[in-house]
Motif scaffolding. Structure first.
Motif, PDB file in Angstrom:
ATOM      1  N   ASP A  68       0.637  -1.194  -0.022  1.00 37.10           N
ATOM      2  CA  ASP A  68      -0.227   0.006  -0.063  1.00 37.10           C
ATOM      3  C   ASP A  68       0.877   1.229   0.020  1.00 37.10           C
ATOM      4  N   VAL A  69       2.157   1.144   0.647  1.00 39.12           N
ATOM      5  CA  VAL A  69       2.997   2.406   0.546  1.00 39.12           C
ATOM      6  C   VAL A  69       3.123   2.911  -0.955  1.00 39.12           C
ATOM      7  N   SER A  70       3.241   1.919  -1.904  1.00 39.77           N
ATOM      8  CA  SER A  70       3.231   2.492  -3.330  1.00 39.77           C
ATOM      9  C   SER A  70       2.066   3.386  -3.770  1.00 39.77           C
ATOM     10  N   LEU A  71       0.994   3.204  -3.217  1.00 44.08           N
ATOM     11  CA  LEU A  71      -0.044   4.133  -3.396  1.00 44.08           C
ATOM     12  C   LEU A  71      -0.143   5.418  -2.746  1.00 44.08           C
ATOM     13  N   LEU A  72       1.008   5.791  -1.889  1.00 44.15           N
ATOM     14  CA  LEU A  72       0.871   6.921  -1.041  1.00 44.15           C
ATOM     15  C   LEU A  72       1.851   7.863  -1.999  1.00 44.15           C
ATOM     16  N   ARG A  73       1.449   9.244  -1.687  1.00 39.44           N
ATOM     17  CA  ARG A  73       2.222  10.430  -2.170  1.00 39.44           C
ATOM     18  C   ARG A  73       3.334  10.294  -1.047  1.00 39.44           C
ATOM     19  N   LEU A  74       4.347  10.892  -1.180  1.00 37.89           N
ATOM     20  CA  LEU A  74       5.630  11.135  -0.236  1.00 37.89           C
ATOM     21  C   LEU A  74       5.232  11.866   1.089  1.00 37.89           C
ATOM     22  N   ASP A  75       4.158  12.920   0.821  1.00 40.71           N
ATOM     23  CA  ASP A  75       3.735  13.568   2.223  1.00 40.71           C
ATOM     24  C   ASP A  75       2.701  12.626   2.780  1.00 40.71           C
ATOM     25  N   GLU A  76       1.924  12.113   2.157  1.00 40.98           N
ATOM     26  CA  GLU A  76       1.272  10.849   2.926  1.00 40.98           C
ATOM     27  C   GLU A  76       1.732   9.796   3.727  1.00 40.98           C
ATOM     28  N   LEU A  77       2.934   9.333   3.007  1.00 39.67           N
ATOM     29  CA  LEU A  77       3.736   8.415   3.714  1.00 39.67           C
ATOM     30  C   LEU A  77       4.520   8.857   4.922  1.00 39.67           C
ATOM     31  N   GLU A  78       4.850  10.226   4.723  1.00 37.93           N
ATOM     32  CA  GLU A  78       5.573  10.899   5.913  1.00 37.93           C
ATOM     33  C   GLU A  78       4.441  10.862   7.086  1.00 37.93           C
ATOM     34  N   THR A  79       3.165  11.406   6.764  1.00 32.09           N
ATOM     35  CA  THR A  79       2.138  11.456   7.895  1.00 32.09           C
ATOM     36  C   THR A  79       1.666  10.107   8.482  1.00 32.09           C
ATOM     37  N   ALA A  80       1.837   9.280   7.609  1.00 32.38           N
ATOM     38  CA  ALA A  80       1.567   7.763   8.087  1.00 32.38           C
ATOM     39  C   ALA A  80       2.546   7.353   9.193  1.00 32.38           C
ATOM     40  N   VAL A  81       3.795   7.629   8.758  1.00 35.82           N
ATOM     41  CA  VAL A  81       5.013   7.107   9.494  1.00 35.82           C
ATOM     42  C   VAL A  81       4.818   7.960  10.792  1.00 35.82           C
ATOM     43  N   ARG A  82       4.742   9.085  10.711  1.00 30.52           N
ATOM     44  CA  ARG A  82       4.732   9.944  11.942  1.00 30.52           C
ATOM     45  C   ARG A  82       3.376  10.095  12.802  1.00 30.52           C
ATOM     46  N   SER A  83       2.301   9.797  12.424  1.00 31.76           N
ATOM     47  CA  SER A  83       1.022  10.029  13.020  1.00 31.76           C
ATOM     48  C   SER A  83       0.123   8.714  12.882  1.00 31.76           C
ATOM     49  N   ASP A  84       0.834   7.781  12.140  1.00 34.94           N
ATOM     50  CA  ASP A  84      -0.023   6.542  12.229  1.00 34.94           C
ATOM     51  C   ASP A  84      -1.536   6.882  11.438  1.00 34.94           C
ATOM     52  N   VAL A  85      -1.564   7.427  10.634  1.00 33.14           N
ATOM     53  CA  VAL A  85      -2.686   7.874   9.927  1.00 33.14           C
ATOM     54  C   VAL A  85      -2.529   7.858   8.261  1.00 33.14           C
ATOM     55  N   ALA A  86      -3.567   6.971   7.770  1.00 27.51           N
ATOM     56  CA  ALA A  86      -3.332   6.860   6.351  1.00 27.51           C
ATOM     57  C   ALA A  86      -4.597   7.382   5.692  1.00 27.51           C
ATOM     58  N   PRO A  87      -4.716   7.890   4.352  1.00 23.56           N
ATOM     59  CA  PRO A  87      -5.700   8.616   3.694  1.00 23.56           C
ATOM     60  C   PRO A  87      -6.888   7.687   3.859  1.00 23.56           C
ATOM     61  N   ALA A  88      -8.023   8.104   4.033  1.00 17.95           N
ATOM     62  CA  ALA A  88      -9.182   7.229   4.042  1.00 17.95           C
ATOM     63  C   ALA A  88      -9.598   6.454   2.619  1.00 17.95           C
ATOM     64  N   ASP A  89      -9.021   7.166   1.550  1.00 19.79           N
ATOM     65  CA  ASP A  89      -9.592   6.632   0.133  1.00 19.79           C
ATOM     66  C   ASP A  89      -8.481   5.458  -0.062  1.00 19.79           C
ATOM     67  N   LEU A  90      -7.582   5.228   0.936  1.00 23.22           N
ATOM     68  CA  LEU A  90      -6.336   4.491   0.362  1.00 23.22           C
ATOM     69  C   LEU A  90      -6.839   3.005  -0.076  1.00 23.22           C
ATOM     70  N   PRO A  91      -8.093   2.358   0.557  1.00 28.78           N
ATOM     71  CA  PRO A  91      -8.187   0.939   0.111  1.00 28.78           C
ATOM     72  C   PRO A  91      -8.956   0.989  -1.307  1.00 28.78           C
ATOM     73  N   GLY A  92      -9.425   2.179  -1.884  1.00 24.74           N
ATOM     74  CA  GLY A  92      -9.913   2.100  -3.101  1.00 24.74           C
ATOM     75  C   GLY A  92      -8.827   2.460  -4.112  1.00 24.74           C
ATOM     76  N   ARG A  93      -7.810   2.706  -3.720  1.00 22.35           N
ATOM     77  CA  ARG A  93      -6.733   3.369  -4.730  1.00 22.35           C
ATOM     78  C   ARG A  93      -6.234   2.079  -5.684  1.00 22.35           C
ATOM     79  N   THR A  94      -5.820   2.465  -6.867  1.00 23.14           N
ATOM     80  CA  THR A  94      -5.217   1.539  -7.730  1.00 23.14           C
ATOM     81  C   THR A  94      -3.818   2.094  -8.241  1.00 23.14           C
ATOM     82  N   PRO A  95      -3.040   1.218  -8.671  1.00 19.87           N
ATOM     83  CA  PRO A  95      -1.570   1.713  -9.225  1.00 19.87           C
ATOM     84  C   PRO A  95      -2.004   2.574 -10.486  1.00 19.87           C
TER      85      PRO A  95
END
Length: 248
Positions: A68-95
């Motif tokens: 799933d990290v390949s579906l994140l933008r760099l700023d989203e990955l940083e937020t996920a690592v620092r705050s344990d929060v992923a975008p709400a629409d991540l499960p529906g994203r496709t490459p």
């Protein structure tokens, strides 16, 4: 590639000695290749670091799978690592899927791709198509093989891109033709060192030279010519005719 397992191309059993390889450590060609190798190392380390972050985020329940990290933008990955929060629409994203790049193109100031019509060079014989650039290796004729899977000895491999994974099959080829690439690409340099006739930037090569056709590849001029008459029954095991020549 962000993955748990890294698949490396097979190592050929033996390679013929490379001719004309400079030994001076200050040679510009060696320095260029050393820089490219270091860039490749950085890309590989970045991909492995991304996979490790994905593995840790999965263990914490922030994402469902390390991929799933390949579906994140760099700023989203940083937020996920620092705050344990992923975008709400991540499960529906496709490459993301992008259209294949033209053989020759330029980028506009805003990053848009604009195709460039290739300049025809060399002679245009009966059924001949002049390639964009020759990458060296002399001249050869042989039967076309498409794809890197088990090319017969002496075949002319016609591909869209110069994938580094093709390095393992270069020693058995009679010629190499690519729709994209340049004489300074890593694979073209390897082919030149092996004395393999190579033409790059040949527009529409995979469509113009289908598997089984009999062609001539000139590594000096970049010309790829379809030879006639085409045999009714193609025997790709027949030996390739080859003439040595200087690099373009």
């Amino acid at each position: 590639r962000i993955t748990a397992r890294v698949e490396l191309p097979p190592t050929p059993e033996a390679l013929p000695p490379a001719a004309g390889v400079p030994s001076d450590a200050s040679d510009p060609g060696l320095l260029r290749e050393a820089l490219r190798l270091r860039v490749r190392w950085l890309q590989e380390l970045t991909a492995r670091a991304a996979w490790e972050l994905g593995r840790r985020l999965t263990a914490k329940g922030t994402v469902e799978h390390p991929h799933d990290v390949s579906l994140l933008r760099l700023d989203e990955l940083e937020t996920a690592v620092r705050s344990d929060v992923a975008p709400a629409d991540l499960p529906g994203r496709t490459p993301p899927v992008s259209a294949p790049l033209p053989a020759r193109f330029r980028l506009t100031p805003n990053g848009a791709v604009v195709a460039i019509a290739p300049a025809r060079r060399g002679r245009r014989g009966r059924g001949g198509i002049a390639g964009a650039q020759g990458a060296g290796g002399g001249r050869a004729v042989g039967y076309v093989h498409e794809g890197a899977q088990s090319p017969p000895e002496g075949a002319v491999l016609v591909v869209r891109t110069l994938d580094p994974g093709l390095a393992a099959v270069l020693p058995r080829l009679g010629g190499l033709v690519a729709e994209t690439g340049s004489p300074l690409s890593h694979l073209a340099i390897l082919a030149r060192e092996l004395g393999l006739p190579t033409a790059v930037g040949v527009e529409g090569a995979t469509a113009r030279f289908p598997a089984g056709s009999f062609v001539m590849v000139d590594g000096t001029t970049g010309e790829v010519q379809l030879l006639e008459p085409r045999p009714s029954t193609v025997d790709t095991s027949r030996p390739v005719e080859h003439e040595s020549g200087g690099a373009a």
